[in-house]
Design a protein around this motif. Structure first.
Motif, short mmCIF file in Angstrom:
data_model
loop_
_atom_site.label_atom_id
_atom_site.label_comp_id
_atom_site.label_asym_id
_atom_site.label_seq_id
_atom_site.Cartn_x
_atom_site.Cartn_y
_atom_site.Cartn_z
N GLY A 140 21.33 -9.54 -23.79
CA GLY A 140 21.17 -9.86 -25.07
C GLY A 140 22.13 -9.01 -26.14
N GLU A 141 22.23 -7.86 -25.63
CA GLU A 141 22.97 -6.86 -26.43
C GLU A 141 24.50 -7.39 -26.69
OE1 GLU A 141 20.06 -3.12 -25.73
OE2 GLU A 141 21.98 -3.26 -24.51
N GLN A 142 24.94 -7.88 -25.44
CA GLN A 142 26.32 -8.14 -25.43
C GLN A 142 26.37 -9.57 -26.64
OE1 GLN A 142 27.74 -9.00 -21.74
NE2 GLN A 142 27.62 -6.94 -20.90
N GLN A 143 25.51 -10.34 -26.33
CA GLN A 143 25.52 -11.21 -27.40
C GLN A 143 25.51 -11.09 -28.89
OE1 GLN A 143 26.57 -14.41 -27.05
NE2 GLN A 143 25.42 -15.94 -27.62
N MET A 144 24.62 -10.00 -29.23
CA MET A 144 24.69 -9.65 -30.54
C MET A 144 26.16 -8.84 -30.84
SD MET A 144 21.04 -7.55 -30.18
CE MET A 144 19.29 -8.41 -30.00
N LEU A 145 26.60 -8.17 -29.89
CA LEU A 145 27.82 -7.77 -30.10
C LEU A 145 28.83 -8.57 -30.23
CD1 LEU A 145 29.84 -5.59 -30.35
CD2 LEU A 145 29.71 -5.18 -28.00
N ALA A 146 28.98 -9.88 -29.39
CA ALA A 146 29.90 -10.93 -29.72
C ALA A 146 29.98 -11.78 -31.00
CB ALA A 146 29.74 -12.04 -28.52
N ILE A 147 28.38 -11.73 -31.54
CA ILE A 147 28.48 -12.31 -32.76
C ILE A 147 28.98 -11.43 -33.91
CG2 ILE A 147 26.65 -13.02 -34.55
CD1 ILE A 147 24.68 -14.10 -32.13
N ALA A 148 28.31 -9.99 -33.79
CA ALA A 148 28.78 -8.92 -34.61
C ALA A 148 30.23 -8.77 -34.70
CB ALA A 148 28.35 -7.60 -34.24
N ARG A 149 30.99 -9.06 -33.63
CA ARG A 149 32.41 -9.09 -33.66
C ARG A 149 33.17 -10.05 -34.27
NH1 ARG A 149 34.67 -9.39 -27.53
NH2 ARG A 149 33.69 -11.41 -28.02
N ASP A 161 28.73 -20.88 -29.33
CA ASP A 161 28.71 -21.42 -28.07
C ASP A 161 27.68 -20.94 -27.21
OD1 ASP A 161 29.21 -23.45 -26.19
OD2 ASP A 161 31.15 -22.94 -25.63
N GLU A 162 26.52 -21.71 -26.88
CA GLU A 162 25.16 -21.45 -26.10
C GLU A 162 24.99 -20.04 -26.72
OE1 GLU A 162 24.07 -23.21 -24.01
OE2 GLU A 162 25.54 -24.39 -23.17
N ALA A 163 24.22 -20.24 -27.85
CA ALA A 163 23.72 -19.07 -28.79
C ALA A 163 22.80 -18.04 -27.69
CB ALA A 163 23.05 -19.65 -29.87
N THR A 164 21.98 -18.76 -27.08
CA THR A 164 20.85 -17.89 -26.36
C THR A 164 20.57 -18.04 -24.87
OG1 THR A 164 18.92 -19.69 -26.91
CG2 THR A 164 19.65 -17.77 -28.39
N GLU A 165 21.69 -18.69 -24.19
CA GLU A 165 21.63 -19.15 -22.80
C GLU A 165 21.35 -17.91 -22.01
OE1 GLU A 165 23.71 -21.94 -19.55
OE2 GLU A 165 25.03 -20.70 -20.82
N GLU A 174 15.51 -12.58 -31.90
CA GLU A 174 16.45 -11.89 -32.78
C GLU A 174 17.60 -12.53 -33.08
OE1 GLU A 174 16.93 -7.51 -31.96
OE2 GLU A 174 15.39 -7.83 -30.04
N ILE A 175 18.24 -13.24 -32.11
CA ILE A 175 19.33 -13.97 -32.47
C ILE A 175 19.18 -15.20 -33.51
CG2 ILE A 175 21.18 -15.67 -31.56
CD1 ILE A 175 21.43 -12.79 -30.44
N TRP A 176 17.91 -15.80 -33.29
CA TRP A 176 17.75 -17.13 -34.19
C TRP A 176 17.42 -16.50 -35.53
CZ3 TRP A 176 19.69 -21.16 -32.84
CH2 TRP A 176 19.48 -21.81 -31.52
N SER A 177 16.89 -15.41 -35.67
CA SER A 177 16.32 -14.68 -37.05
C SER A 177 17.73 -14.15 -37.60
CB SER A 177 15.55 -13.39 -36.66
OG SER A 177 15.33 -12.89 -37.90
N ALA A 178 18.78 -13.66 -36.84
CA ALA A 178 19.92 -13.32 -37.44
C ALA A 178 20.62 -14.37 -38.09
CB ALA A 178 20.95 -12.56 -36.23
N LEU A 179 20.58 -15.76 -37.39
CA LEU A 179 21.22 -17.10 -37.79
C LEU A 179 20.67 -17.44 -38.96
CD1 LEU A 179 21.99 -18.77 -34.45
CD2 LEU A 179 23.33 -17.24 -35.82
N ARG A 180 19.33 -17.08 -39.03
CA ARG A 180 18.66 -17.81 -40.20
C ARG A 180 19.08 -16.87 -41.48
NH1 ARG A 180 14.43 -19.08 -36.67
NH2 ARG A 180 13.56 -16.80 -36.55
N ALA A 181 19.33 -15.60 -41.17
CA ALA A 181 19.77 -14.52 -42.27
C ALA A 181 21.00 -15.01 -42.71
CB ALA A 181 19.75 -13.04 -41.71
N LEU A 182 22.03 -15.27 -41.80
CA LEU A 182 23.40 -15.65 -42.20
C LEU A 182 23.50 -16.85 -42.88
CD1 LEU A 182 25.14 -14.88 -38.71
CD2 LEU A 182 25.34 -13.49 -40.82
N LYS A 183 22.44 -17.80 -42.36
CA LYS A 183 22.52 -19.24 -43.29
C LYS A 183 22.08 -18.91 -44.79
CE LYS A 183 19.71 -23.50 -43.43
NZ LYS A 183 18.69 -24.19 -42.70
N ARG A 184 21.31 -17.85 -44.85
CA ARG A 184 20.79 -17.59 -46.16
C ARG A 184 21.89 -16.92 -46.98
NH1 ARG A 184 15.97 -16.06 -43.60
NH2 ARG A 184 16.68 -13.78 -43.77
#
Length: 236
Positions: A140-149, A161-165, A174-184
């Motif tokens: 999960g932390e690696q996915q956060m890092l990939a999004i942050a990068r 690609d495969e947001a939460t697999e 946490e990932i979906w909450s971050a995506l909602r923030a980015l959308k806003r």
């Protein structure tokens, strides 16, 4: 107003094998488009074709109404597109902080710049782990890092690609909450994920692929409330 992303009649091959057959959809500023379908239906190839990692043989990809389908990936990235690949692809020998600084954009942008501090506000866990190597992080932390990068490049459009697999339920939230923030914040997002209920919480529209073609597109609530449609296009 023209959509930020326009994909029209996209056809893509791997060697002699055709994977995409006339795929088309669009996405605007602050809009989240969910890309769904069973495994092997062309979702990843669609994202790769938009990003220029796999060049389409036919069709157009426009970013802010500029044709980009013949451009190399680095030029598409400079146009404001970032991709979060399946599998995260973090670097073994870089710390979390080094990942972010390595990706930091220097180009002029009309939107607020992404900084390490801003990333920490979105993903507090990364601040706690900033001295750790990428491979020392949980999935999960690696996915956060990939999004942050990806965000550190200051994109207008993110392809995810495969947001939460394979992630734990709390991390998925946490990932979906971050995506909602980015959308806003006005960012456009195209996201691939298998979980309809969670994807529907953030996506404005869904595009379902079947054997490399757009089989269905429409409002998220329509698909979520219709079990027969779900079984037809997403059932095993």
């Amino acid at each position: 107003m023209e959509p930020l992303l326009q994909v029209e009649d996209l056809e893509t091959f791997y060697g002699r094998s055709q994977v995409l057959f006339g795929v088309g959809f669009s996405g605007g500023e602050g809009e989240v488009v969910g890309l769904m379908g069973r495994n092997g239906m062309g979702k990843t190839t669609t994202l790769r074709s938009i990003m220029g990692l796999t060049r389409p043989s036919r069709g157009t990809v426009r970013i802010a109404n500029v044709p980009m389908q013949r451009q190399p990936a680095f030029r598409i990235a400079r146009a404001g597109v970032a991709i979060v690949p399946e599998g995260r692809q973090v670097f073994r020998n870089l710390t979390v902080r080094e990942h972010l600084l390595m990706a930091e954009s220097r180009r002029a942008t009309s939107t607020p710049r992404w900084t390490v501090q801003r990333i920490h506000e979105l993903f507090p866990r990364l601040q706690e782990r900033e001295g750790h190597l990428g491979t020392q992080l949980s999935g999960g932390e690696q996915q956060m890092l990939a999004i942050a990068r990806a965000l550190m490049t200051c994109p207008r459009l993110v392809l995810l690609d495969e947001a939460t697999e394979g992630l734990a339920p709390l991390v998925r939230q946490e990932i979906w909450s971050a995506l909602r923030a980015l959308k806003r914040s006005g960012m456009a997002i195209v996201v691939v994920d298998k979980n309809l209920q969670e994807l529907a919480s953030v996506a404005d529209r869904l595009v379902v692929l079947e054997k490399g073609r757009v089989a269905w597109t429409g409002d998220t609530e329509r698909l979520r409330s219709d079990p027969a449609l779900q079984q037809r296009y997403l059932g095993i």
